[in-house]
Design a protein around this motif. Sequence first.
Motif, mmCIF file in Angstrom:
data_model
loop_
_atom_site.group_PDB
_atom_site.id
_atom_site.type_symbol
_atom_site.label_atom_id
_atom_site.label_comp_id
_atom_site.label_asym_id
_atom_site.label_seq_id
_atom_site.Cartn_x
_atom_site.Cartn_y
_atom_site.Cartn_z
ATOM 1 N N VAL A 319 8.520 -5.122 2.824
ATOM 2 C CA VAL A 319 8.730 -3.672 2.944
ATOM 3 C C VAL A 319 10.220 -3.354 2.994
ATOM 4 C CG1 VAL A 319 8.406 -1.685 4.462
ATOM 5 C CG2 VAL A 319 6.492 -3.231 4.005
ATOM 6 N N GLN A 320 11.004 -4.181 3.691
ATOM 7 C CA GLN A 320 12.449 -3.958 3.740
ATOM 8 C C GLN A 320 13.087 -4.070 2.364
ATOM 9 O OE1 GLN A 320 13.944 -6.717 6.712
ATOM 10 N NE2 GLN A 320 14.074 -5.077 8.229
ATOM 11 N N LEU A 321 12.589 -4.966 1.524
ATOM 12 C CA LEU A 321 13.094 -5.085 0.164
ATOM 13 C C LEU A 321 12.702 -3.886 -0.690
ATOM 14 C CD1 LEU A 321 12.333 -8.856 -0.574
ATOM 15 C CD2 LEU A 321 14.595 -7.835 -0.325
ATOM 16 N N ILE A 322 11.491 -3.388 -0.473
ATOM 17 C CA ILE A 322 10.969 -2.304 -1.301
ATOM 18 C C ILE A 322 11.556 -0.946 -0.924
ATOM 19 C CG2 ILE A 322 8.855 -1.002 -1.825
ATOM 20 C CD1 ILE A 322 7.307 -3.610 -1.644
ATOM 21 N N ASP A 323 11.765 -0.711 0.361
ATOM 22 C CA ASP A 323 12.154 0.621 0.856
ATOM 23 C C ASP A 323 13.317 1.258 0.097
ATOM 24 O OD1 ASP A 323 10.145 0.987 2.662
ATOM 25 O OD2 ASP A 323 11.293 0.346 4.423
ATOM 26 N N PRO A 324 14.461 0.565 -0.090
ATOM 27 C CA PRO A 324 15.579 1.222 -0.781
ATOM 28 C C PRO A 324 15.241 1.644 -2.203
ATOM 29 C CG PRO A 324 16.310 -0.769 0.345
ATOM 30 C CD PRO A 324 14.816 -0.786 0.373
ATOM 31 N N LEU A 325 14.403 0.868 -2.891
ATOM 32 C CA LEU A 325 14.041 1.181 -4.271
ATOM 33 C C LEU A 325 13.022 2.322 -4.344
ATOM 34 C CD1 LEU A 325 13.886 -2.430 -5.738
ATOM 35 C CD2 LEU A 325 15.764 -0.799 -5.772
ATOM 36 N N GLU A 326 12.214 2.442 -3.307
ATOM 37 C CA GLU A 326 11.336 3.611 -3.233
ATOM 38 C C GLU A 326 12.146 4.864 -2.945
ATOM 39 O OE1 GLU A 326 7.140 1.557 -1.695
ATOM 40 O OE2 GLU A 326 8.380 2.711 -0.298
ATOM 41 N N ALA A 327 13.157 4.719 -2.090
ATOM 42 C CA ALA A 327 13.971 5.874 -1.704
ATOM 43 C C ALA A 327 14.749 6.444 -2.892
ATOM 44 C CB ALA A 327 14.932 5.485 -0.584
ATOM 45 N N ASP A 328 15.232 5.553 -3.800
ATOM 46 C CA ASP A 328 16.004 6.078 -4.937
ATOM 47 C C ASP A 328 15.157 6.339 -6.172
ATOM 48 O OD1 ASP A 328 15.523 3.631 -6.197
ATOM 49 O OD2 ASP A 328 17.577 2.900 -5.980
ATOM 50 N N VAL A 332 7.461 3.297 -7.136
ATOM 51 C CA VAL A 332 6.512 4.278 -6.610
ATOM 52 C C VAL A 332 6.308 4.018 -5.125
ATOM 53 C CG1 VAL A 332 4.156 5.180 -6.759
ATOM 54 C CG2 VAL A 332 5.343 4.400 -8.827
ATOM 55 N N PRO A 333 6.414 5.041 -4.273
ATOM 56 C CA PRO A 333 6.153 4.833 -2.842
ATOM 57 C C PRO A 333 4.740 4.302 -2.627
ATOM 58 C CG PRO A 333 7.198 6.955 -3.216
ATOM 59 C CD PRO A 333 6.833 6.428 -4.572
ATOM 60 N N ARG A 334 4.641 3.270 -1.806
ATOM 61 C CA ARG A 334 3.322 2.690 -1.554
ATOM 62 C C ARG A 334 3.034 2.514 -0.068
ATOM 63 N NH1 ARG A 334 3.853 -1.851 -5.457
ATOM 64 N NH2 ARG A 334 5.325 -0.361 -6.309
ATOM 65 N N GLY A 335 4.076 2.370 0.752
ATOM 66 C CA GLY A 335 3.839 2.289 2.192
ATOM 67 C C GLY A 335 3.434 0.905 2.647
ATOM 68 N N ARG A 336 3.614 0.679 3.937
ATOM 69 C CA ARG A 336 3.331 -0.628 4.518
ATOM 70 C C ARG A 336 1.851 -0.993 4.425
ATOM 71 N NH1 ARG A 336 6.149 -3.742 8.587
ATOM 72 N NH2 ARG A 336 4.739 -5.315 9.443
ATOM 73 N N ALA A 337 0.984 0.007 4.582
ATOM 74 C CA ALA A 337 -0.454 -0.276 4.577
ATOM 75 C C ALA A 337 -0.892 -0.889 3.248
ATOM 76 C CB ALA A 337 -1.244 0.997 4.860
ATOM 77 N N VAL A 338 -0.322 -0.411 2.150
ATOM 78 C CA VAL A 338 -0.677 -0.946 0.836
ATOM 79 C C VAL A 338 -0.199 -2.391 0.708
ATOM 80 C CG1 VAL A 338 -0.324 -0.714 -1.649
ATOM 81 C CG2 VAL A 338 -0.660 1.325 -0.233
#
Length: 451
Positions: A319-328, A332-338
């Motif tokens: 999730v830490q790796l994905i978060d910055p790329l979702e933010a910019d 596609v935002p997917r969230g921790r649950a996914v």
Amino acid sequence: MTASEPDTFSAQDAPEFAPAQFVRWFREVAPYVHAFRGKTFVVAFGGELVSDGALNALIQDLSLLTALGVKLVLVHGSRPQVNEQLKLKGYDMQFGRGIEPTSPEALECAKEAAGEIRLDIEAAFSQGLPNTPMSHAQVRVISGNFVTARPVGVIDGVDYQHTGAVRKMDLDAIKSILNQSSIVLLSPLGFSPTGEAFNLAMEDLATHMAVALRAEKLIFLTRDHTIHDADGSVDTELAREDADALLASASLDEDTASFLEHASKAVKRGVARAHLVSYTQDGSVLLEIFTHDGVGTMVVEDTLDDLRPATIDDVGAIVQLIDPLEADGTLVPRGRAVVEREFERFTVLEHDGVIYGCVQLNPYPEEKMAEMACLIVHPEWQGSGEGELLLRHTESRARAMGAKRLFVLTTRTSHWFIKRGFVQGGISDLPKERQTIYNRSRNSLVFIKKL
């Protein structure tokens, strides 16, 4: 300095100070701090470090490690100091590398040199200068008769007299001291049950100690005996088998070969990592421990860049790796649950316990296709082929699943995929199930590669 001038220096006064860079660096160091808290490091150095005036800088860095919860055992050598004592007293003999006989006179010189260095180390740890890593440190250093030695004896007709080898160590006492947040200091001397003293090799003593304690790291600080590539750059990581092959080639100088041999031996006997680090670079211990590639040569049982299936414990790092790329908007935002629900589809790229890359593979067996998603390498560790490694691994996994084509959806990195054999397709080329969930508002490009 005038009365109106400040008597302290702030980091903000430095022209290169960049708050954002400092914060980013501090956050990136955090995983290493968590990984090494409570772990044991054996740090060994010869008397050359002391005679070269590098002791105080090293002690400040080691003090910082203790503040971060690392348990330290220090092993020092004294060969240059012993040789100096022998010369001053008019003796012809001088100690070189390797096992040599120790006469009674040489043993007395070894005792004097070891005592002097031990006091220098204790004094250095007693510093309390403000605005230094030693400020408010109150580091306790404890040495003692922890090592029982035996004589080397007579080999090929040569009596080695007071040259000894490690017989056993008082591990209970050593662990008790380490658990009290104190540093254990070992001089290159051991004692027999009859009270005799024996001269020990620093490298051998440090290796025995690291193996016995199951240390996380064995660090040899040398003047400059790291391993170099053909282009002259430091070879930062060696699998133990490669280290042994290099030793067998007899291409190394005597000092470097000795350090590498002991590093390999330690790893073979259970030490997680052994390092050869030059003390001539300021902060080299910290750079070796808290940066991805380090500045020295690290020997491991196998290379530490490890591709492995993700586990549920890896979700937070992914999730830490994905978060910055979702933010910019790259992903596609997917969230921790996914991610938690789909973690078994992820592969992670890990180095020294830190996850710095990931990729997801989604199979569509009916169409014999597979989707590669979330191909991410942390920005600080890009540029060394990690993306290629993840891609090749994903292609291999897709083939093993029976897929004939691998596809990706991207809005930002089309050229990267084109250079690697992907061809642009359309929405109609996607598996039917994937077409139904295609996000048309993002207008992602479709790229497909035949496997």
